[in-house]
Design an enzyme around this catalytic site. Structure first.
Site, PDB file in Angstrom:
ATOM      1  N   ASP A   1      34.217   7.641  32.824  1.00 44.13           N
ATOM      2  CA  ASP A   1      32.991   8.054  32.442  1.00 44.13           C
ATOM      3  C   ASP A   1      32.915   7.354  30.930  1.00 44.13           C
ATOM      4  O   ASP A   1      33.526   6.538  30.693  1.00 44.13           O
ATOM      5  CB  ASP A   1      32.734   9.489  32.422  1.00 44.13           C
ATOM      6  CG  ASP A   1      31.410   9.832  32.227  1.00 44.13           C
ATOM      7  OD1 ASP A   1      30.713   9.672  33.538  1.00 44.13           O
ATOM      8  OD2 ASP A   1      30.882  10.294  31.285  1.00 44.13           O
TER       9      ASP A   1
ATOM     10  N   LYS B   1      34.701  17.590  36.685  1.00 42.99           N
ATOM     11  CA  LYS B   1      34.450  16.699  35.480  1.00 42.99           C
ATOM     12  C   LYS B   1      35.338  17.139  34.277  1.00 42.99           C
ATOM     13  O   LYS B   1      35.925  18.318  34.285  1.00 42.99           O
ATOM     14  CB  LYS B   1      33.023  17.111  35.028  1.00 42.99           C
ATOM     15  CG  LYS B   1      32.507  15.697  34.068  1.00 42.99           C
ATOM     16  CD  LYS B   1      32.143  14.538  35.043  1.00 42.99           C
ATOM     17  CE  LYS B   1      31.850  13.145  34.418  1.00 42.99           C
ATOM     18  NZ  LYS B   1      31.193  12.203  35.031  1.00 42.99           N
TER      19      LYS B   1
HETATM   20  P1  NDP Z   1      30.055   3.496  28.771  1.00 42.21           P
HETATM   21  O1  NDP Z   1      30.837   4.337  27.821  1.00 42.21           O
HETATM   22  O2  NDP Z   1      30.795   2.330  29.481  1.00 42.21           O
HETATM   23  O3  NDP Z   1      28.646   2.864  28.298  1.00 42.21           O
HETATM   24  C1  NDP Z   1      27.774   4.032  27.846  1.00 42.21           C
HETATM   25  C2  NDP Z   1      26.478   3.271  27.156  1.00 42.21           C
HETATM   26  O4  NDP Z   1      25.753   4.201  26.816  1.00 42.21           O
HETATM   27  C3  NDP Z   1      27.151   2.252  25.743  1.00 42.21           C
HETATM   28  O5  NDP Z   1      26.367   1.300  25.926  1.00 42.21           O
HETATM   29  C4  NDP Z   1      26.608   3.391  24.495  1.00 42.21           C
HETATM   30  O6  NDP Z   1      26.460   2.570  23.360  1.00 42.21           O
HETATM   31  C5  NDP Z   1      25.564   4.020  25.380  1.00 42.21           C
HETATM   32  N1  NDP Z   1      25.503   5.395  24.938  1.00 42.21           N
HETATM   33  C6  NDP Z   1      26.298   6.241  25.102  1.00 42.21           C
HETATM   34  N2  NDP Z   1      25.830   7.643  24.319  1.00 42.21           N
HETATM   35  C7  NDP Z   1      24.757   7.200  23.928  1.00 42.21           C
HETATM   36  C8  NDP Z   1      23.789   8.102  23.088  1.00 42.21           C
HETATM   37  N3  NDP Z   1      23.812   9.344  22.796  1.00 42.21           N
HETATM   38  N4  NDP Z   1      22.641   7.328  22.939  1.00 42.21           N
HETATM   39  C9  NDP Z   1      22.435   6.198  23.118  1.00 42.21           C
HETATM   40  N5  NDP Z   1      23.241   5.341  23.604  1.00 42.21           N
HETATM   41  C10 NDP Z   1      24.291   5.872  24.198  1.00 42.21           C
HETATM   42  O7  NDP Z   1      29.519   4.714  29.980  1.00 42.21           O
HETATM   43  P2  NDP Z   1      29.203   4.274  31.570  1.00 42.21           P
HETATM   44  O8  NDP Z   1      28.434   3.140  31.567  1.00 42.21           O
HETATM   45  O9  NDP Z   1      30.416   4.346  32.383  1.00 42.21           O
HETATM   46  O10 NDP Z   1      28.282   5.527  31.814  1.00 42.21           O
HETATM   47  C11 NDP Z   1      26.809   5.572  31.625  1.00 42.21           C
HETATM   48  C12 NDP Z   1      26.201   6.736  32.145  1.00 42.21           C
HETATM   49  O11 NDP Z   1      26.475   6.508  33.703  1.00 42.21           O
HETATM   50  C13 NDP Z   1      26.736   8.279  31.853  1.00 42.21           C
HETATM   51  O12 NDP Z   1      25.778   9.063  32.135  1.00 42.21           O
HETATM   52  C14 NDP Z   1      27.700   8.552  32.864  1.00 42.21           C
HETATM   53  O13 NDP Z   1      27.991   9.926  33.056  1.00 42.21           O
HETATM   54  C15 NDP Z   1      27.079   7.769  34.085  1.00 42.21           C
HETATM   55  N6  NDP Z   1      27.939   7.543  35.357  1.00 42.21           N
HETATM   56  C16 NDP Z   1      28.980   6.658  35.020  1.00 42.21           C
HETATM   57  C17 NDP Z   1      29.752   6.095  36.178  1.00 42.21           C
HETATM   58  C18 NDP Z   1      30.517   5.239  36.089  1.00 42.21           C
HETATM   59  O14 NDP Z   1      31.454   4.973  37.089  1.00 42.21           O
HETATM   60  N7  NDP Z   1      31.211   4.554  34.956  1.00 42.21           N
HETATM   61  C19 NDP Z   1      29.625   6.920  37.428  1.00 42.21           C
HETATM   62  C20 NDP Z   1      28.440   7.777  37.654  1.00 42.21           C
HETATM   63  C21 NDP Z   1      27.583   8.160  36.466  1.00 42.21           C
HETATM   64  P3  NDP Z   1      27.770   2.183  22.434  1.00 42.21           P
HETATM   65  O15 NDP Z   1      28.156   0.857  23.100  1.00 42.21           O
HETATM   66  O16 NDP Z   1      26.991   1.868  20.961  1.00 42.21           O
HETATM   67  O17 NDP Z   1      28.720   3.228  22.630  1.00 42.21           O
END
Ligand code: NDP
Length: 451
Positions: free
Chosen positions: A166, A126
């Protein structure tokens, strides 16, 4: 004292206690694999656990770049290359102000077991930076990505370490990172996954994690003799890549996803979310969710300032199935109690470790179908591996082919986790099943490869 208790004590006294979230992940795994450690002395003999919890290396570097006003900016970049027993290091890059070494060690450790569960030849890693892409111009993001890759490129390669996206790293960032890698190394190879389709990305990579989580849930409900998702109210948190594609797949299969959240608040649309609008707002315009109300005045928006104490508004909404897809520890014990009290039957972790240990304990004790992240969100890394295969063979697979392979992979992971849990006397416990099945694959490879 059991082997597991001894290991936990050693970790509490050692450097693994430096960051709670990393320790939280380790503790859960160690507790799950206790029966395996007790029953098979080879894991102790070869000190597999002690070796597994320490990354092979942590690369930490300075990233210096200019903002649009010609101010010099400095961030810290990291790559945690955790374990490559099963294949080259593989795992995402996260750009978020909260990023530090401890968070990346937690995510890297989880990634080892997740990647093992896919059955594909990939190790765990990571990386990322405390850089915040929010509010930055495209040009600033481009300059940051170029500086980040300048520092990172010598440590990665298609047979060494293949980063992906991510939080905060999507197709735009991967494109900029890839462009700089090419410029510096003169190589056009599959060094990153999650690339845009026009230069080597796989179809369906953006959809993979969200769709995969739904495929996993469908299979889990089938195994546990629960009603399918069709026609059921579902709650989802997050509004990023994972959440939006989970919502999209839920709509496609006839379920009714009614919520999503971002870092500022929650949207609740009881008639079912408008996915096209959400994609436009969050993926194209990078706007706040509150803007959803402009065209959907009947929906409700709750800002985080109005969330209940110790909990999150999204988990107060009655649902059949819940999908936490935003970030770590976003579903607390209070939230778990609310979900259970409102009749929730199934919880699937789309994000990495979104449920606190207390919440998981409750779900398991109340026999809620609980799909842990390292199994349920493995669809993203699985399609990343499909992207590596396509790049290596200079092929482009159709959307249908990737989708079919993803579905088969997720259903296979679910079955193997369920069977492992049964074999170890914890039927229905997908947390233990996933930890044991993933650990066993990596541990056996580590032993076979020698010290
Ligand atoms: P994105 O950056 O696309 O989206 C993240 C979302 O979560 C956004 O809506 C963001 O809000 C919100 N968010 C982020 N941090 C916080 C916080 N501290 N409190 C509240 N809301 C928060 O990320 P992903 O969708 O890619 O990833 C989401 C999760 O999935 C993570 O845990 C990641 O590690 C996991 N993951 C992702 C993969 C992937 O393929 N992308 C694969 C496997 C796991 P805002 O829009 O306001 O920033």
């Amino acid at each position: 004292m059991s082997i597991a208790e001894t290991e936990i004590e050693k970790l509490e006294n050692g450097d693994c206690n430096e960051n709670n979230v990393f320790f939280q992940a380790l503790e859960e795994v160690i507790r799950s694999i206790a029966p395996l450690l007790e029953s098979d002395p080879k894991y102790k003999k070869y000190a597999v656990l002690e070796r597994l919890v320490v990354p092979d290396r942590v690369i930490k570097f300075k990233v210096t770049w200019f903002d649009d006003n010609q101010n010099v900016k400095v961030n810290t970049g990291y790559r945690v290359q955790f374990n490559n027993s099963l294949g080259p290091y593989k795992g995402g890059l996260r750009f978020h102000p909260s990023v530090n070494e401890g968070i990346l060690k937690f995510l890297g450790f989880e990634q080892i077991l997740k990647n093992a569960l896919t059955g594909l030849p990939i190790g765990g890693a990571k990386g990322g930076s405390d850089f915040d892409p929010k509010g930055k111009s495209d040009f600033e993001v481009m300059k940051f990505c170029a500086a980040f890759m300048t520092a990172l490129h010598q440590y990665i390669g298609p047979r060494i370490d293949i980063p992906a996206g991510d939080i905060g790293v999507g197709g735009r960032e991967i494109g900029f990172l890839f462009g700089e890698y090419k410029k510096i190394t003169l190589k056009y190879d599959g060094v990153l996954t999650g690339k845009p389709f026009m230069f080597g990305g796989s179809l369906m990579r953006p959809e993979a994690t969200g769709y995969g989580a739904i495929y996993f849930t469908e299979k889990m409900l089938e195994i546990e003799n629960k009603e399918p998702l069709d026609g059921k109210i579902c709650t989802v948190s997050g509004a990023g890549n994972v959440a939006l594609h989970a919502i999209e797949k839920l709509l496609q299969i006839g379920a009714i996803p009614v919520t999503c959240t971002d870092s500022q608040g929650m949207i609740y649309d009881e008639r079912g979310l408008d996915i096209l609008l959400l994609k436009d707002l969050k993926l194209e315009k990078r706007a706040s969710l509150e803007a959803y109300l402009k065209t959907h005045p009947d929906a409700k928006y709750i800002p985080i300032s109005e969330y209940p104490e110790g909990g999150h508004a999204v988990w107060n909404i009655p649902c059949y199935a819940a999908f936490p897809c935003a970030t770590q520890n976003e579903l607390t014990e209070i939230d778990a109690k609310n979900l259970i009290a409102n009749g929730c039957v199934s919880v699937t972790e789309g994000a990495n470790m979104p449920s606190t240990p207390e919440a998981i304990e409750l779900f398991l004790s109340q026999k809620i179908c609980f799909a842990p992240a390292k199994a349920a969100n493995a669809g993203g890394v699985a399609v990343s591996e499909f992207e590596m295969s396509q790049n290596a063979s200079m092929q482009k697979w159709s959307f249908e082919k990737v989708d079919k392979k993803l579905k088969i992979t997720m259903r296979r992971i679910c079955t193997s986790v369920a069977l492992t849990a049964k074999d170890y006397g914890v039927e229905g416990n997908y947390v233990d099943g996933a930890n044991i099945a993933g650990f066993k694959k990596v541990a056996d490879a580590m032993i076979a490869e020698g010290i």
